[in-house]
Design a protein around this motif. Structure first.
Motif, PDB file in Angstrom:
ATOM      1  N   LEU B  70       5.205   9.133  -2.207  1.00 47.84           N
ATOM      2  CA  LEU B  70       3.910   9.750  -1.889  1.00 47.84           C
ATOM      3  C   LEU B  70       2.832   9.293  -2.861  1.00 47.84           C
ATOM      4  O   LEU B  70       1.687   9.071  -2.468  1.00 47.84           O
ATOM      5  CB  LEU B  70       4.053  11.267  -1.932  1.00 47.84           C
ATOM      6  CG  LEU B  70       4.143  11.951  -0.579  1.00 47.84           C
ATOM      7  CD1 LEU B  70       2.837  11.744   0.191  1.00 47.84           C
ATOM      8  CD2 LEU B  70       5.283  11.418   0.266  1.00 47.84           C
ATOM      9  N   ALA B  71       3.186   9.144  -4.137  1.00 44.63           N
ATOM     10  CA  ALA B  71       2.211   8.710  -5.128  1.00 44.63           C
ATOM     11  C   ALA B  71       1.599   7.382  -4.701  1.00 44.63           C
ATOM     12  O   ALA B  71       0.390   7.167  -4.808  1.00 44.63           O
ATOM     13  CB  ALA B  71       2.878   8.573  -6.495  1.00 44.63           C
ATOM     14  N   GLN B  72       2.449   6.485  -4.166  1.00 39.76           N
ATOM     15  CA  GLN B  72       1.967   5.173  -3.757  1.00 39.76           C
ATOM     16  C   GLN B  72       1.293   5.218  -2.389  1.00 39.76           C
ATOM     17  O   GLN B  72       0.249   4.591  -2.180  1.00 39.76           O
ATOM     18  CB  GLN B  72       3.122   4.172  -3.735  1.00 39.76           C
ATOM     19  CG  GLN B  72       3.694   3.931  -5.129  1.00 39.76           C
ATOM     20  CD  GLN B  72       4.988   3.145  -5.090  1.00 39.76           C
ATOM     21  OE1 GLN B  72       4.981   1.929  -4.939  1.00 39.76           O
ATOM     22  NE2 GLN B  72       6.107   3.836  -5.184  1.00 39.76           N
ATOM     23  N   SER B  73       1.880   5.971  -1.438  1.00 35.47           N
ATOM     24  CA  SER B  73       1.276   6.073  -0.109  1.00 35.47           C
ATOM     25  C   SER B  73      -0.111   6.685  -0.204  1.00 35.47           C
ATOM     26  O   SER B  73      -1.042   6.253   0.478  1.00 35.47           O
ATOM     27  CB  SER B  73       2.143   6.936   0.809  1.00 35.47           C
ATOM     28  OG  SER B  73       3.401   6.345   0.966  1.00 35.47           O
ATOM     29  N   CYS B  74      -0.245   7.717  -1.056  1.00 39.85           N
ATOM     30  CA  CYS B  74      -1.538   8.376  -1.221  1.00 39.85           C
ATOM     31  C   CYS B  74      -2.548   7.380  -1.784  1.00 39.85           C
ATOM     32  O   CYS B  74      -3.709   7.371  -1.377  1.00 39.85           O
ATOM     33  CB  CYS B  74      -1.376   9.571  -2.159  1.00 39.85           C
ATOM     34  SG  CYS B  74      -2.903  10.431  -2.491  1.00 39.85           S
ATOM     35  N   TYR B  75      -2.095   6.509  -2.686  1.00 32.64           N
ATOM     36  CA  TYR B  75      -3.026   5.513  -3.230  1.00 32.64           C
ATOM     37  C   TYR B  75      -3.441   4.503  -2.159  1.00 32.64           C
ATOM     38  O   TYR B  75      -4.599   4.084  -2.106  1.00 32.64           O
ATOM     39  CB  TYR B  75      -2.450   4.777  -4.450  1.00 32.64           C
ATOM     40  CG  TYR B  75      -3.579   4.068  -5.137  1.00 32.64           C
ATOM     41  CD1 TYR B  75      -4.323   4.697  -6.117  1.00 32.64           C
ATOM     42  CD2 TYR B  75      -3.995   2.808  -4.703  1.00 32.64           C
ATOM     43  CE1 TYR B  75      -5.435   4.106  -6.658  1.00 32.64           C
ATOM     44  CE2 TYR B  75      -5.105   2.203  -5.237  1.00 32.64           C
ATOM     45  CZ  TYR B  75      -5.813   2.851  -6.219  1.00 32.64           C
ATOM     46  OH  TYR B  75      -6.932   2.266  -6.739  1.00 32.64           O
ATOM     47  N   ALA B 100      -8.288  13.000  -2.049  1.00 30.89           N
ATOM     48  CA  ALA B 100      -6.908  12.501  -2.152  1.00 30.89           C
ATOM     49  C   ALA B 100      -6.537  12.187  -3.592  1.00 30.89           C
ATOM     50  O   ALA B 100      -5.367  12.281  -3.962  1.00 30.89           O
ATOM     51  CB  ALA B 100      -6.716  11.260  -1.285  1.00 30.89           C
ATOM     52  N   ALA B 101      -7.538  11.833  -4.416  1.00 30.63           N
ATOM     53  CA  ALA B 101      -7.222  11.428  -5.786  1.00 30.63           C
ATOM     54  C   ALA B 101      -6.521  12.528  -6.591  1.00 30.63           C
ATOM     55  O   ALA B 101      -5.464  12.274  -7.179  1.00 30.63           O
ATOM     56  CB  ALA B 101      -8.476  10.931  -6.491  1.00 30.63           C
ATOM     57  N   VAL B 142       0.269   3.044 -14.988  1.00 28.48           N
ATOM     58  CA  VAL B 142      -1.032   2.458 -14.649  1.00 28.48           C
ATOM     59  C   VAL B 142      -1.590   3.145 -13.394  1.00 28.48           C
ATOM     60  O   VAL B 142      -2.788   3.417 -13.306  1.00 28.48           O
ATOM     61  CB  VAL B 142      -0.909   0.936 -14.443  1.00 28.48           C
ATOM     62  CG1 VAL B 142      -2.163   0.366 -13.791  1.00 28.48           C
ATOM     63  CG2 VAL B 142      -0.632   0.238 -15.763  1.00 28.48           C
ATOM     64  N   LEU B 143      -0.704   3.443 -12.431  1.00 27.46           N
ATOM     65  CA  LEU B 143      -1.146   4.128 -11.211  1.00 27.46           C
ATOM     66  C   LEU B 143      -1.775   5.481 -11.554  1.00 27.46           C
ATOM     67  O   LEU B 143      -2.806   5.858 -11.006  1.00 27.46           O
ATOM     68  CB  LEU B 143       0.042   4.321 -10.261  1.00 27.46           C
ATOM     69  CG  LEU B 143      -0.293   4.941  -8.900  1.00 27.46           C
ATOM     70  CD1 LEU B 143      -1.145   4.006  -8.067  1.00 27.46           C
ATOM     71  CD2 LEU B 143       0.971   5.295  -8.128  1.00 27.46           C
ATOM     72  N   VAL B 172     -10.182   0.187  -3.955  1.00 25.31           N
ATOM     73  CA  VAL B 172      -9.752  -1.026  -3.253  1.00 25.31           C
ATOM     74  C   VAL B 172      -9.120  -2.019  -4.235  1.00 25.31           C
ATOM     75  O   VAL B 172      -8.038  -2.554  -3.994  1.00 25.31           O
ATOM     76  CB  VAL B 172     -10.945  -1.681  -2.514  1.00 25.31           C
ATOM     77  CG1 VAL B 172     -10.564  -3.059  -2.006  1.00 25.31           C
ATOM     78  CG2 VAL B 172     -11.377  -0.808  -1.352  1.00 25.31           C
ATOM     79  N   VAL B 173      -9.786  -2.233  -5.384  1.00 23.60           N
ATOM     80  CA  VAL B 173      -9.255  -3.195  -6.358  1.00 23.60           C
ATOM     81  C   VAL B 173      -7.892  -2.729  -6.882  1.00 23.60           C
ATOM     82  O   VAL B 173      -6.968  -3.523  -7.061  1.00 23.60           O
ATOM     83  CB  VAL B 173     -10.250  -3.388  -7.527  1.00 23.60           C
ATOM     84  CG1 VAL B 173      -9.626  -4.203  -8.643  1.00 23.60           C
ATOM     85  CG2 VAL B 173     -11.510  -4.078  -7.020  1.00 23.60           C
ATOM     86  N   GLY B 174      -7.760  -1.412  -7.077  1.00 22.43           N
ATOM     87  CA  GLY B 174      -6.504  -0.866  -7.602  1.00 22.43           C
ATOM     88  C   GLY B 174      -5.323  -1.058  -6.684  1.00 22.43           C
ATOM     89  O   GLY B 174      -4.176  -0.929  -7.108  1.00 22.43           O
ATOM     90  N   LEU B 175      -5.590  -1.377  -5.394  1.00 26.03           N
ATOM     91  CA  LEU B 175      -4.492  -1.613  -4.447  1.00 26.03           C
ATOM     92  C   LEU B 175      -3.539  -2.699  -4.946  1.00 26.03           C
ATOM     93  O   LEU B 175      -2.364  -2.716  -4.596  1.00 26.03           O
ATOM     94  CB  LEU B 175      -5.048  -2.022  -3.073  1.00 26.03           C
ATOM     95  CG  LEU B 175      -5.529  -0.895  -2.158  1.00 26.03           C
ATOM     96  CD1 LEU B 175      -6.104  -1.471  -0.884  1.00 26.03           C
ATOM     97  CD2 LEU B 175      -4.366   0.035  -1.818  1.00 26.03           C
ATOM     98  N   ILE B 176      -4.077  -3.619  -5.775  1.00 26.73           N
ATOM     99  CA  ILE B 176      -3.260  -4.703  -6.328  1.00 26.73           C
ATOM    100  C   ILE B 176      -2.031  -4.154  -7.047  1.00 26.73           C
ATOM    101  O   ILE B 176      -0.972  -4.781  -7.078  1.00 26.73           O
ATOM    102  CB  ILE B 176      -4.107  -5.524  -7.339  1.00 26.73           C
ATOM    103  CG1 ILE B 176      -5.295  -6.156  -6.634  1.00 26.73           C
ATOM    104  CG2 ILE B 176      -3.277  -6.595  -8.032  1.00 26.73           C
ATOM    105  CD1 ILE B 176      -4.912  -7.131  -5.568  1.00 26.73           C
ATOM    106  N   ASN B 177      -2.186  -2.960  -7.636  1.00 26.64           N
ATOM    107  CA  ASN B 177      -1.076  -2.398  -8.414  1.00 26.64           C
ATOM    108  C   ASN B 177       0.109  -1.988  -7.539  1.00 26.64           C
ATOM    109  O   ASN B 177       1.238  -1.908  -8.025  1.00 26.64           O
ATOM    110  CB  ASN B 177      -1.584  -1.194  -9.220  1.00 26.64           C
ATOM    111  CG  ASN B 177      -0.590  -0.741 -10.271  1.00 26.64           C
ATOM    112  OD1 ASN B 177       0.066  -1.565 -10.895  1.00 26.64           O
ATOM    113  ND2 ASN B 177      -0.464   0.553 -10.446  1.00 26.64           N
ATOM    114  N   ILE B 178      -0.144  -1.727  -6.250  1.00 27.73           N
ATOM    115  CA  ILE B 178       0.938  -1.215  -5.391  1.00 27.73           C
ATOM    116  C   ILE B 178       2.079  -2.237  -5.221  1.00 27.73           C
ATOM    117  O   ILE B 178       3.233  -1.915  -5.472  1.00 27.73           O
ATOM    118  CB  ILE B 178       0.385  -0.736  -4.032  1.00 27.73           C
ATOM    119  CG1 ILE B 178      -0.579   0.449  -4.249  1.00 27.73           C
ATOM    120  CG2 ILE B 178       1.496  -0.336  -3.083  1.00 27.73           C
ATOM    121  CD1 ILE B 178       0.081   1.704  -4.817  1.00 27.73           C
ATOM    122  N   PRO B 179       1.774  -3.511  -4.814  1.00 34.42           N
ATOM    123  CA  PRO B 179       2.886  -4.476  -4.763  1.00 34.42           C
ATOM    124  C   PRO B 179       3.506  -4.735  -6.137  1.00 34.42           C
ATOM    125  O   PRO B 179       4.700  -5.032  -6.222  1.00 34.42           O
ATOM    126  CB  PRO B 179       2.249  -5.752  -4.203  1.00 34.42           C
ATOM    127  CG  PRO B 179       0.784  -5.550  -4.259  1.00 34.42           C
ATOM    128  CD  PRO B 179       0.536  -4.065  -4.240  1.00 34.42           C
TER     129      PRO B 179
END
Lengths: 140, 255
Positions: B70-75, B100-101, B142-143, B172-179
């Motif tokens: 959920l932490a990642q899906s929410c991001y 959501a944050a 980091v997330l 949007v830029v922070g999405l990079i952290n998900i992969p």
């Protein structure tokens, strides 16, 4: 799509692509530092520094564990099962998950003789979970 | 079908429309979510078999894994809503980023705390420390800081419209952290084990262990949808408080 929105979409795609390229470059430049430990291959190959505090990780080689009868001193070999081994000496309590064939991480220093003098032993566990009965059935 | 989707997309542009259709959602979503979570946890904690190596301590997975998902899906939701805001200037998307944050912070915190509690008796049993800086734990931390950053940025900028766009860009830029989180255990040598579930291979545990996890994870998602709806409805009322429809709703008489 409306031209203005199309333009904004392209800008966002570029921002994302730029961020991705930056992250890739930074992370690949830092790769050695992000790895938590040295694999036995690098230690045996002389790539790990001697006399510096480092971590080494590998599997405990079956039949290599030797315990002293009068102290907590223990010696064992960490292997990658591909021909590279590192001898480890440690004095202290071992985690419950420590056993032969288990993934283990040791923190300490590599001495001149190529033996790793550990002062901390961490247990790695893998992604497989299994009820005890099933494991016994497997062994039988 | 395509026409209907297009219509729905346009309707989402109206917070009022969303407020009016979502009135009964929270009750159902929160109730169903809590029931699923309770079922998954009782099943996982009391009835699933212990692990041959870790014994009972692996059971914290029934909290840790859904919380991390959920932490990642929410991001991801935050990042997508941010992009929608930047491209279509949709008010509702800005509200999604805003509400959501803090919810995401809760899930990351739960993931990190349960991770520490799991790591201590397994990885770090013979050590003094409680935390190891490997690629997985660090990228997850980091997330947390990304969520904090997005919340703080909104507070720091006085003009709501600018604040919303700045937050959207950061999201949007922070999405990079998900992969990076997802593949950290494959790209680098870590203490954290690799994924037990992949799309291509069968799960690395028997069904009696992963079924309760599935139920618990579903419950987390449904509960999250419920919490999001409650928070969004509140945010809609707060931001639209000067509009006629909210005044009418509140029974406020206007001169």
């Amino acid at each position: 799509m409306h031209p203005v929105r199309r333009k904004r979409l392209i800008v966002i795609v570029f921002i994302l692509a730029g961020a991705a390229v930056t992250a890739t470059l930074v992370l690949s430049a830092l790769e050695e530092n992000i790895n938590l430990f040295y694999p036995p291959e690098q230690v045996a190959g002389g790539e790990a520094p001697v006399g510096k505090r480092i971590r080494v990780g590998g599997m405990v080689l079956e039949g290599s564990v030797q315990r002293a009868s009068d102290s907590l001193e223990v010696g064992f070999v960490l292997t990658d099962r591909r021909g590279s081994d590192v001898g480890v000496r440690y004095s202290g309590i071992l985690p419950d998950l420590f056993r032969e064939g288990q993934g283990i991480l040791v923190t300490g220093e590599l001495d001149q003789a190529g033996v790793f003098q550990a002062d901390e032993v961490l247990a790695k566990h893998d992604e497989n979970y299994m009820p005890p009965e099933l494991i016994q059935a497997d062994i039988r | 079908m395509k026409q209907r989707l297009k219509e729905l997309w346009h309707q989402l542009g109206s917070p009022r429309w969303f407020y009016q259709i979502s009135g009964r959602w929270p009750v159902w979503l929160l109730a169903l979510g809590l029931i699923l979570i309770a079922a998954g946890w009782v099943w996982g904690l009391a009835y699933a078999p212990p692990d041959y190596q870790q014994g009972n301590s692996f059971r914290i997975m029934y909290v840790h894994v859904p919380a991390s998902m959920l932490a990642q899906s929410c991001y991801i939701l935050l990042g997508v809503a941010g992009a929608v805001l930047l491209i279509w200037r949709m008010k509702l998307a800005d509200m999604v980023v805003a509400v959501a944050a803090p919810i995401g912070v809760g899930f990351v915190a739960l993931s990190l705390v349960t991770g520490v509690l799991w790591g201590k008796p397994t990885w770090l049993q013979a050590s003094d420390r409680w935390w190891v800086w490997d690629a997985r734990t660090t990228s997850m931390l980091v997330l947390l800081f990304l969520y904090f950053g997005i919340i703080a940025l909104r507070q720091a900028i006085a003009r709501p419209e600018s604040a919303g766009r700045a937050c959207a860009v950061l999201a949007v830029v922070g999405l990079i952290n998900i992969p990076i989180i997802k593949y950290s255990v494959d790209w680098w040598l870590t203490l954290h084990q690799p994924a037990s579930f992949t799309l291509t291979e069968k799960p690395a545990m028997p069904a009696e262990m992963w079924l309760p996890l599935l139920v618990s994870a579903l419950g987390f998602y449904v509960f999250f949808a419920g919490a999001m709806t409650v928070a969004l409805r509140t945010e809609i009322l707060r931001r639209e408080q000067r509009t006629q429809w909210v005044r009418d709703l509140a029974g406020v008489l206007t001169r």
